[in-house]
Enzyme design. Structure first.
Site, PDB file in Angstrom:
ATOM      1  CG  LEU B  20      -1.979  -1.078   1.286  1.00 17.64           C
ATOM      2  CD1 LEU B  20      -2.653  -1.110   2.636  1.00 17.64           C
ATOM      3  CD2 LEU B  20      -3.011  -0.836   0.180  1.00 17.64           C
ATOM      4  N   GLY B  21       2.027   1.157   0.576  1.00 17.48           N
ATOM      5  CA  GLY B  21       2.868   2.352   0.635  1.00 17.48           C
ATOM      6  C   GLY B  21       4.246   1.969   1.096  1.00 17.48           C
ATOM      7  N   GLY B  24      10.904   5.334   4.167  1.00 19.11           N
ATOM      8  CA  GLY B  24      12.338   5.146   4.321  1.00 19.11           C
ATOM      9  C   GLY B  24      12.700   3.881   5.074  1.00 19.11           C
ATOM     10  CG  ASP B 143       8.232  12.108  13.552  1.00 17.93           C
ATOM     11  OD1 ASP B 143       8.332  13.308  13.216  1.00 17.93           O
ATOM     12  OD2 ASP B 143       8.297  11.166  12.738  1.00 17.93           O
TER      13      ASP B 143
END
Lengths: 227, 645
Positions: B20-21, B24, B143
């Site tokens: 799906l994706g 990094g 993050d």
């Protein structure tokens, strides 16, 4: 202090920034369309540009952050000024004229300065701009001044200048213009070059404005470039 | 790594589907047979620390955490390996990245029309809820960034992504968050190594305030504005130096808000105070507003909204005297799109859509800078003048020298002996007065004209009003066609009625198959021949059709026609039966298809036309300067050229 809601003339140049205030990652493609590019090289270059558009379209954030301007030479012509990747339309380039590379670089620096002014007056942050030169020859005009300005720009971290030579390019001169080592395009692998460029710009557009992004090395055996 | 054999923490085999994706450090895959789950698989096997962290997170999962985040549900392992290869989490593909919502350009394309300022406030409040809940559990997001927060386009429910990077507290141990994006990082952490700091909720609250600011301020960043000092002021630097661009004290920050944007003055005092204490005061020490404070004030503002009297898509704080969005949009910016009427299939109103299309002002023809105004102003350049002057001197000097030399040669007794020297003198004169050749000025003029023609072509192409007019014409034609659809149906029905007799007859005749019929002289072989030519029943029997069949002469044709006529004689027209419902259905189906097509095209019309209009205006701004310069260049080059002649 000026009231931000003071009347602004219709169609003011900042509309695009109000609608999309993302930090910008400007990139100028500086493409050699001199006579010697005729035939297969220009055909592959045109295909490469289409790939470039497709690749950038796959990244929703890069589409809003990466801005592409396209200058061809010669004669030097600003084919399209800076626009975000979603609006960039790959042109169909044809070969004409000689190779006024020096003038083309100066033109690139000039539109870059204009764009930076527009960013500043609209409160838009921007990444270190990229100038990406692709040529298959040697400059037919004076290029020393352009080289000086490129060096000054790299020195001040105000731009990153990449030179890519297609077979037949004068690599000695390119090495004098660019601070980074010029890359030699293997065969006519423009497609791979533009995929790399799109990926690199996507990576940069996700990084910090001040950060140095480690780029994928294009000079591996399976990469598109040789040094 | 190979993904063939993966097992969950209970040893059950897990099969991955489509990717799906990819990022990094990991890629995300569908899980076969479990569409509500996805698997995040690391490119490299994780170290012992991360393995322990993920196992702890799986244990810590709770209904509340799962409702607001893609919290790890189960760890995944490769056969024979104890380190975690990845983990299972819920599928959030129905949610969209928050940057697609707060950025006006993306929002108008990716989110439904109800995504107005109320929706944005609601989302902001939900983001605050998600942050507060994570903090309640003792964890820190760390993050915070534009791609880790996702929003449901339908409900404004928020889900947090990339939970594996959170800073997790479990059994008295802290598993750190090692990454961060500076645009969402507070001043005290700018330029520090993330893996070396223990994050606090107060750090997160800076990122939270930035996200809320994005949502309320049309995607603007609180630290991006006009810097009044010298040099560059990138966002990170502005954050580190606490230069909040919307600060009430611009004297100190030396920053002004960007143009075409609301300011703190357009919000209730309380919200302005929260932003100020998040960005403009030493928030590291005092503590920035937390999720709960934001929830209270954002929800209070949601109860104090007003709908603009001129544009239903505009909602704003009712403490203001006028609509701030109208003021900004009047400059050509498009922030909110009210598509509610045109987007629902049943509620399509052609008059409303057409009115919206007509409401978009034409960009006009545009004023192409004129050549005339430049020619009159231009004098030949000094270089051209010098060149022209030199050339005139040269001609004169050469003539004088030539005549003098000729006179000398003719009159002097040993004149011819000096001819060599005269030649030298004349050549030297020629060199001395050498100048830019007229051809050079001619070439410069041609080059300048070429550039001008290019620009004029681009102006025609990109900046003239022609495209706008053409697009408007296309939409007008579609609108007219749409309005005439009921008329077209009536006409079709009339045609059907006129053809009713023919149709009934055709349908009647079509019941009589040639294959089964007794026709003199037409046996099986000839029947097969007829069938090969598409003549299968009495309705197909016509003179012209039969003449095309090889071997069918007048005799056989008459046999068949006679057969058909004998059947026609038995046909009884029934006017009461009306048009065949199947025929009517076909007409209606065709028209419905066309109706849907036009509705879809016209619904997009207003936004496309507006896009086009703004592209044209933007192109004018760009090209105007270039054209003026090119015109100036041409005028100059032509003046130089004619000066030289």
């Amino acid at each position: 202090m000026a009231n931000p809601l003071d009347q602004v003339p219709f169609g003011f140049a900042g509309a695009e920034f109000a609608e999309n205030p993302e930090p910008r990652c400007p990139c100028i493609l500086l493409l050699d369309t001199s006579g010697s590019m005729k035939g297969e090289p220009i055909a592959q270059l045109n295909k490469g540009l289409v790939t470039f558009k497709d690749e950038l379209s796959a990244d929703a954030l890069a589409q809003k952050r990466v801005e592409v301007a396209l200058i061809t030479f010669g004669p030097v012509q600003v084919h399209s000024d800076f626009q975000t990747a979603d609006l960039f339309q790959p042109p169909h380039l044809e070969t004409t004229g000689d190779t006024p590379m020096g003038a083309a670089i100066l033109q690139a620096l000039a539109i870059l300065d204009q764009r930076k002014q527009a960013y500043k007056s609209n409160g838009i942050s921007y990444y270190r701009p990229w100038i990406f030169l692709v040529t298959d020859g040697a400059p037919t005009d004076a290029w020393k001044e352009a080289a000086k300005k490129v060096h000054a720009g790299e020195e001040a971290k105000a731009l990153s200048f990449f030179a890519v030579g297609v077979e037949g390019a004068n690599f000695e001169t390119l090495a004098e213009i660019a601070v980074r080592k010029p890359l030699q395009l293997k065969e006519l692998r423009f497609r791979d070059l533009f995929i790399w460029l799109s990926n690199s710009l996507s990576a940069v557009s996700r990084s910090n404005v001040d950060e140095q992004v480690p780029l994928q090395n294009p000079t591996t055996p399976e990469g598109w470039a040789a040094v | 790594m190979s993904l063939t054999a993966l097992f969950d923490h209970q040893g059950r085999r897990v099969s991955l589907g489509m990717e799906l994706g990819r990022g990094g450090e990991a890629a995300v895959y569908c899980v076969e047979g479990q569409p509500e789950l996805v698997a995040k698989i690391y490119h490299q096997p994780t170290g012992p620390e991360k393995t322990e962290k993920l196992s702890q997170m799986v244990k810590l999962q709770s209904e509340r955490l799962l409702a607001l985040s893609a919290w790890p549900i189960g760890t995944l392992f490769m056969a024979g390996n104890r380190s975690v290869a990845g983990f299972l989490m819920k599928n959030v593909s129905r949610f969209k990245d928050i940057h697609l919502l707060y950025n006006p350009k993306s929002r108008t394309r990716e989110f439904p029309p109800k995504a107005n300022w109320r929706f944005l406030l609601h989302t902001a409040s939900n983001v605050a809820r998600a942050f507060a809940a994570i903090h309640d559990h003792g964890h820190v997001i760390g993050d915070v960034n534009q791609s880790n927060v996702r929003v449901s386009p339908e409900t404004a429910i928020v889900n947090l992504l990339d939970c594996d990077s959170f800073q997790i507290s479990a059994n008295g141990k802290v598993y750190p968050c090692e990454v961060g994006v500076p645009l969402y990082t507070p001043p005290e952490l700018q330029d520090t190594e993330f893996r070396e700091v223990v994050r606090t909720p107060n750090h997160d609250n800076f990122g939270l305030a930035v996200l809320i600011f994005h949502l309320l301020f049309m995607g603007r960043h609180p630290f991006a504005g006009k810097f009044l000092g010298r040099g560059e002021m990138p966002i990170e630097k502005a954050i580190a130096e606490q230069r909040f661009a919307f600060a009430r004290d611009a004297q100190r920050t030396q920053m002004l808000p960007p143009p075409a944007c609301i300011t703190l003055a357009h919000l209730p005092q309380e919200i302005g105070d929260l932003f100020t204490s998040a960005f403009d005061s030493p928030g590291a020490a005092n503590g920035r507003p937390d999720g709960k404070q934001w929830i209270a004030e954002l929800d209070a503002l949601a109860g104090r909204l007003m709908v603009c009297s001129k544009n239903k898509a505009h909602l704003f704080f009712n403490g203001l005297s006028s609509c701030p969005w109208c003021s900004i949009e009047s400059s050509g910016v498009l922030l909110f799109v009210d598509y509610t009427i045109v987007d629902t299939a049943t509620g399509f109103s052609i008059e409303v859509v057409w009115a919206r299309i007509l409401a978009i002002p034409s960009p006009g023809e545009g004023n192409v800078p004129s050549m005339l105004s430049y020619i009159s102003r231009v004098q030949p350049s000094s270089r051209a003048k010098v060149a022209a002057l030199k050339r005139r001197y040269k001609v004169a000097a050469l003539i004088v020298a030539g005549v003098a030399a000729l006179a000398f040669v003719v009159t002097s007794p040993d004149g011819f002996a000096y001819m060599y020297y005269f030649g030298m003198v004349i050549f030297a004169l020629h060199k001395l007065l050498d100048s830019d050749a007229p051809a050079k000025f001619g070439q410069a003029a041609r080059d300048a004209e070429y550039r001008l023609r290019n620009l004029e072509f681009r102006w025609q192409h990109e900046a003239s009003g022609a495209d706008f007019t053409a697009e408007l014409d296309r939409l007008r034609t579609l609108t007219e066609e749409y309005r005439k659809l009921p008329e077209r149906r009536k006409q079709k029905v009339r045609e059907l009625e006129r053809a009713l007799y023919e149709t009934q007859l055709r349908h009647y005749l079509a019941q009589f198959d040639i294959a089964a019929a007794e026709i003199p002289h037409i046996k099986d072989g000839r029947k097969a021949m007829l069938s090969a030519y598409g003549i299968d029943d009495a309705a197909d029997v016509t003179r012209s059709a039969l003449e095309a069949v090889p071997g069918f002469g007048q005799f056989l044709i008459i046999q068949l026609i006679t057969w058909r006529q004998s059947l026609e004689a038995t046909f009884k027209f029934n006017p009461g039966r009306g048009v065949d419902p199947a025929d009517l259905q076909r007409v209606d189906r065709d028209l419905a298809k066309r109706r849907a097509e036009i509705e879809a095209l016209l619904s997009k019309g207003p936004s496309e036309l507006n896009d086009l209009r703004r592209r044209i205006i933007a192109a004018r701004g760009r090209l105007q300067v270039q054209l003026e310069k090119a015109l100036m260049d041409v005028a100059q080059a032509q003046a130089d050229e004619s000066a030289g002649v």
